[in-house]
Motif scaffolding. Structure first.
Motif: not given
Length: 114
Positions: A19, A22-23, A26, A34-38
């Protein structure tokens, strides 16, 4: 871990992927956060799955877990009597130590003999 947990095959497969940093964080894009991807819960599950399989979570891009602040210990407020007890006790002891001189002065002022 406090309890034994059974992870799904899908989560174990996801724990084997690499990963980007940035994943997990925020991001500020076009004036909006934006919310984190995970999310934090999935991050914790991935970290536990990596540890369960004997791999280092940092090698897969997982950030270090956040350190919690130490608890702030405040003394109990107590009642007004309890807060002023030491000061009052010192004042009484000082008055008692001066008492013989006060008695002799009072007797002199009143015209009594000591």
């Amino acid at each position: 871990m406090a309890t034994a947990r059974i992870f799904s095959k899908r989560l174990l497969q996801l724990s084997r992927l690499q990963y980007k940093a940035e994943d997990f964080q925020t991001s500020f894009v076009n004036g909006h956060w934006r919310q984190p991807r995970i999310g934090p819960r999935r991050q914790a599950d991935l970290r536990k799955a990596c540890l369960l399989e004997g791999r280092d979570p940092a090698s897969h891009g997982l950030p270090e877990p956040k350190q919690h602040k130490p608890l702030r210990v405040k003394p109990p407020k107590g009642t007004k009597y309890q807060r002023n007890y030491e000061e009052r006790k010192a004042k009484v002891e000082k008055s008692l130590s001066d008492m013989p001189t006060k008695i002799t002065e009072w007797k002199e002022v009143r015209g009594m003999r000591a």
